[in-house]
Design a protein around this motif. Structure first.
Motif, short mmCIF file in Angstrom:
data_model
loop_
_atom_site.label_atom_id
_atom_site.label_comp_id
_atom_site.label_asym_id
_atom_site.label_seq_id
_atom_site.Cartn_x
_atom_site.Cartn_y
_atom_site.Cartn_z
N GLY A 117 0.68 -1.33 -0.04
CA GLY A 117 0.07 -0.01 0.02
C GLY A 117 0.80 1.29 -0.07
N LEU A 118 0.46 2.47 -0.70
CA LEU A 118 1.14 3.60 -0.81
C LEU A 118 0.09 4.73 -0.61
N SER A 119 0.19 5.34 0.39
CA SER A 119 -0.72 6.61 0.64
C SER A 119 -0.19 7.68 -0.32
N SER A 120 -1.01 8.17 -1.15
CA SER A 120 -0.88 8.93 -2.28
C SER A 120 -2.09 9.36 -2.94
N LYS A 121 -1.99 10.56 -3.26
CA LYS A 121 -3.08 10.90 -4.16
C LYS A 121 -2.50 11.26 -5.73
N ARG A 122 -1.19 10.92 -5.90
CA ARG A 122 -0.73 10.92 -7.14
C ARG A 122 -1.30 9.93 -8.15
N LEU A 123 -1.15 10.11 -9.55
CA LEU A 123 -1.60 9.41 -10.67
C LEU A 123 -0.67 8.12 -10.93
N ILE A 124 -1.11 7.23 -11.48
CA ILE A 124 -0.55 6.06 -11.58
C ILE A 124 0.99 6.30 -12.35
N MET A 125 0.95 7.13 -13.14
CA MET A 125 2.41 7.47 -13.88
C MET A 125 3.42 8.03 -13.16
N GLU A 126 2.79 8.58 -11.95
CA GLU A 126 3.71 9.56 -11.07
C GLU A 126 4.41 8.59 -9.99
N LEU A 127 4.29 7.31 -10.09
CA LEU A 127 4.63 6.46 -8.69
C LEU A 127 5.94 6.04 -8.79
N GLU A 128 6.54 5.96 -9.91
CA GLU A 128 7.95 5.22 -10.19
C GLU A 128 8.78 5.52 -9.25
N ASN A 129 8.99 6.92 -8.66
CA ASN A 129 9.90 7.07 -7.68
C ASN A 129 9.55 7.10 -6.30
N GLU A 130 8.22 6.66 -5.85
CA GLU A 130 7.60 6.54 -4.42
C GLU A 130 8.33 5.52 -3.81
N THR A 131 8.84 5.81 -2.56
CA THR A 131 9.59 4.89 -1.79
C THR A 131 8.77 4.65 -0.41
N ASP A 132 7.68 5.29 -0.30
CA ASP A 132 7.00 5.08 1.05
C ASP A 132 5.86 3.85 0.89
N TRP A 133 6.05 2.98 0.10
CA TRP A 133 5.18 1.92 0.02
C TRP A 133 5.30 1.10 1.42
N LYS A 134 4.22 0.65 1.87
CA LYS A 134 4.02 -0.27 3.06
C LYS A 134 3.86 -1.82 2.82
N SER A 135 4.52 -2.42 3.32
CA SER A 135 4.28 -4.01 2.98
C SER A 135 3.10 -4.58 3.98
N GLY A 136 2.28 -5.62 3.43
CA GLY A 136 1.32 -6.13 4.17
C GLY A 136 1.53 -7.42 4.38
N VAL A 137 0.66 -8.50 4.57
CA VAL A 137 0.91 -9.85 4.77
C VAL A 137 1.85 -10.67 3.79
N ASP A 138 2.74 -11.24 4.20
CA ASP A 138 3.63 -11.77 3.76
C ASP A 138 4.74 -10.99 2.65
N ALA A 139 4.37 -10.24 2.09
CA ALA A 139 5.08 -9.30 1.23
C ALA A 139 6.22 -8.58 2.07
N CYS A 140 7.34 -8.19 1.22
CA CYS A 140 8.37 -7.52 1.68
C CYS A 140 8.70 -6.35 0.78
N LEU A 141 9.55 -5.39 1.37
CA LEU A 141 9.99 -4.44 0.46
C LEU A 141 11.52 -4.82 0.04
N PRO A 142 11.72 -4.10 -1.07
CA PRO A 142 11.33 -2.86 -1.96
C PRO A 142 10.33 -3.31 -2.81
N ILE A 143 9.60 -2.18 -3.31
CA ILE A 143 8.74 -2.38 -4.47
C ILE A 143 8.75 -1.20 -5.19
N MET A 144 8.62 -1.19 -6.56
CA MET A 144 8.42 -0.15 -7.27
C MET A 144 7.38 -0.43 -8.67
N VAL A 145 6.80 0.51 -8.79
CA VAL A 145 5.76 0.42 -9.88
C VAL A 145 6.33 1.33 -11.23
N ALA A 146 6.61 0.72 -12.24
CA ALA A 146 7.38 1.22 -13.21
C ALA A 146 6.59 1.44 -14.52
#
Length: 114
Positions: free
Chosen positions: A79-108
């Motif tokens: 999950g990422l708290s953000s009001k940004r559009l999908i094409m503005e997420l590439e440099n976001e580093t504030d993602w949180k990880s939930g059940v079983d998942a682990c960081l890092p993650i990037m949407v490109a």
């Protein structure tokens, strides 16, 4: 004047957690809360949730903000708290990880996968 940029048709999610990693595709007329919904591997879904919407669990109870989330296997994996559009997420580093998942993650928006 205002220029309109269409939603990207494909994205790549680079997550350390394998089940959510890979190509995500926008299906025709797939919108939720005014934002595109992307479908990825293993039933994963990248979508936008609103804090004030009863059925948007992650936004309401986990991140307590409007947010982008990746759901997979009935769980919110990222999950990422953000009001940004999908094409503005590439440099976001504030993602949180939930059940079983682990960081890092990037949407490109650029896809390097074959």
């Amino acid at each position: 004047g205002l220029s309109f940029r269409p939603w990207p048709v494909k994205l790549e999610v680079r997550s350390r957690w394998q089940p959510t990693r890979g190509k995500y595709t926008l299906r025709a007329a797939s919108l939720l809360n005014g934002r595109p919904v992307y479908h990825g591997p293993n039933g994963a879904e990248l979508r936008y949730e609103l804090k004030d919407k009863e059925e948007d669990w992650a936004a309401r109870h986990w991140l307590e903000a409007d947010c982008w989330v990746i759901r997979q296997g009935d769980h919110h994996r990222y999950g990422l708290s953000s009001k940004r559009l999908i094409m503005e997420l590439e440099n976001e580093t504030d993602w949180k990880s939930g059940v079983d998942a682990c960081l890092p993650i990037m949407v490109a928006e650029r896809i390097y996968l074959k």
